[in-house]
Design a protein around this motif. Structure first.
Motif, PDB file in Angstrom:
ATOM      1  N   ALA A  22      35.605  45.364  32.625  1.00  0.00           N
ATOM      2  CA  ALA A  22      36.401  45.859  33.750  1.00  0.00           C
ATOM      3  C   ALA A  22      36.497  47.380  33.729  1.00  0.00           C
ATOM      4  O   ALA A  22      36.441  48.024  34.780  1.00  0.00           O
ATOM      5  N   ALA A  23      36.617  47.960  32.546  1.00  0.00           N
ATOM      6  CA  ALA A  23      36.670  49.421  32.437  1.00  0.00           C
ATOM      7  C   ALA A  23      35.358  50.041  32.900  1.00  0.00           C
ATOM      8  O   ALA A  23      35.358  51.071  33.588  1.00  0.00           O
ATOM      9  N   SER A  95      36.375  40.993  40.589  1.00  0.00           N
ATOM     10  CA  SER A  95      37.102  41.048  41.854  1.00  0.00           C
ATOM     11  C   SER A  95      38.573  40.716  41.640  1.00  0.00           C
ATOM     12  O   SER A  95      39.458  41.383  42.183  1.00  0.00           O
ATOM     13  N   LEU A  96      38.829  39.715  40.843  1.00  0.00           N
ATOM     14  CA  LEU A  96      40.203  39.328  40.535  1.00  0.00           C
ATOM     15  C   LEU A  96      40.927  40.454  39.803  1.00  0.00           C
ATOM     16  O   LEU A  96      42.063  40.791  40.122  1.00  0.00           O
ATOM     17  N   LEU A  97      40.259  41.058  38.831  1.00  0.00           N
ATOM     18  CA  LEU A  97      40.873  42.142  38.072  1.00  0.00           C
ATOM     19  C   LEU A  97      41.091  43.371  38.945  1.00  0.00           C
ATOM     20  O   LEU A  97      42.099  44.065  38.805  1.00  0.00           O
ATOM     21  N   ALA A  98      40.170  43.656  39.854  1.00  0.00           N
ATOM     22  CA  ALA A  98      40.329  44.792  40.761  1.00  0.00           C
ATOM     23  C   ALA A  98      41.486  44.565  41.712  1.00  0.00           C
ATOM     24  O   ALA A  98      42.255  45.469  42.006  1.00  0.00           O
ATOM     25  N   GLN A  99      41.661  43.326  42.188  1.00  0.00           N
ATOM     26  CA  GLN A  99      42.789  43.009  43.056  1.00  0.00           C
ATOM     27  C   GLN A  99      44.090  43.194  42.299  1.00  0.00           C
ATOM     28  O   GLN A  99      45.051  43.741  42.817  1.00  0.00           O
ATOM     29  N   THR A 105      49.024  49.327  41.414  1.00  0.00           N
ATOM     30  CA  THR A 105      49.032  50.763  41.663  1.00  0.00           C
ATOM     31  C   THR A 105      49.287  51.131  43.110  1.00  0.00           C
ATOM     32  O   THR A 105      49.703  52.239  43.377  1.00  0.00           O
ATOM     33  N   GLY A 106      49.039  50.235  44.033  1.00  0.00           N
ATOM     34  CA  GLY A 106      49.197  50.567  45.439  1.00  0.00           C
ATOM     35  C   GLY A 106      50.260  49.716  46.094  1.00  0.00           C
ATOM     36  O   GLY A 106      50.728  48.733  45.534  1.00  0.00           O
ATOM     37  N   PRO A 107      50.644  50.101  47.299  1.00  0.00           N
ATOM     38  CA  PRO A 107      51.632  49.300  48.015  1.00  0.00           C
ATOM     39  C   PRO A 107      51.035  47.960  48.411  1.00  0.00           C
ATOM     40  O   PRO A 107      49.880  47.867  48.784  1.00  0.00           O
ATOM     41  N   SER A 108      51.819  46.933  48.301  1.00  0.00           N
ATOM     42  CA  SER A 108      51.361  45.583  48.636  1.00  0.00           C
ATOM     43  C   SER A 108      51.963  45.171  49.957  1.00  0.00           C
ATOM     44  O   SER A 108      53.153  45.349  50.192  1.00  0.00           O
ATOM     45  N   THR A 109      51.133  44.588  50.823  1.00  0.00           N
ATOM     46  CA  THR A 109      51.655  44.128  52.105  1.00  0.00           C
ATOM     47  C   THR A 109      52.598  42.954  51.906  1.00  0.00           C
ATOM     48  O   THR A 109      53.531  42.783  52.650  1.00  0.00           O
ATOM     49  N   GLU A 110      52.352  42.138  50.884  1.00  0.00           N
ATOM     50  CA  GLU A 110      53.249  41.008  50.608  1.00  0.00           C
ATOM     51  C   GLU A 110      54.633  41.529  50.220  1.00  0.00           C
ATOM     52  O   GLU A 110      55.637  41.034  50.689  1.00  0.00           O
TER      53      GLU A 110
END
Length: 116
Positions: A22-23, A95-99, A105-110
Motif C-alpha cells: 500500500a505504501a 482500492s479498499l485501503l485507498a478508500q 484524511t478527507g471529508p466524508s459525504t456519509e
C-alpha cells in the motif's frame, strides 16, 4: 506518505506485506527508508518484503538514477486460499485501503449528511 503514523502496539488486521504494498501504491518512487518509517518497520524488513513481493510477481522495479520506481501488478490474486479462491486481486485490496485512507484524511459525504 505525508506524516509518520503514531506507533502501534498489539496485533493488526493487515500484514506487513500489505502495508508495504500500500505504501508503494501511494508513492511508486518511495525510498526504502521512507517505506520503513511509514510502516514502522526496519529497512531490512522492507527489503525482505519487497524481495518476497518481487519473487512472486506482485511487484517489479526499475532503477532510475539513484532510486527505484516500483510497479505493482494489480491483476495478481491474493495468496491465501480464502481470497485466492474468490479471485480477490491486489487491485481490490489496494482500492479498499485507498478508500480507507480517503475516509480518514478527507471529508466524508456519509459523515456530512448523517444526523448529529
Amino acid at each position: 506518505m505525508d506524516g509518520v503514523p503514531e506507533p502501534h502496539n498489539g496485533w493488526t488486521f493487515l500484514t506487513n506485506h500489505a502495508r508495504v504494498l500500500a505504501a508503494i501504491a501511494d508513492n511508486q518512487n518511495a525510498r526504502i527508508r521512507d517505506i520503513a518509517a511509514y510502516c514502522r518497520l526496519t529497512e531490512r524488513a522492507v527489503q525482505k518484503i519487497i524481495a518476497d513481493l518481487e519473487q512472486d510477481g506482485y511487484l517489479s522495479h526499475t532503477r532510475e538514477g539513484r532510486g527505484n520506481t516500483y510497479r505493482i501488478d494489480p491483476t495478481r490474486t491474493l495468496r491465501h486460499p480464502a481470497e485466492a479462491n474468490l479471485g480477490v486481486t491486489v487491485a481490490s485490496l489496494l482500492s479498499l485501503l485507498a478508500q480507507d485512507e480517503a475516509h480518514r484524511t478527507g471529508p466524508s459525504t456519509e459523515r456530512a449528511t448523517a444526523p448529529a
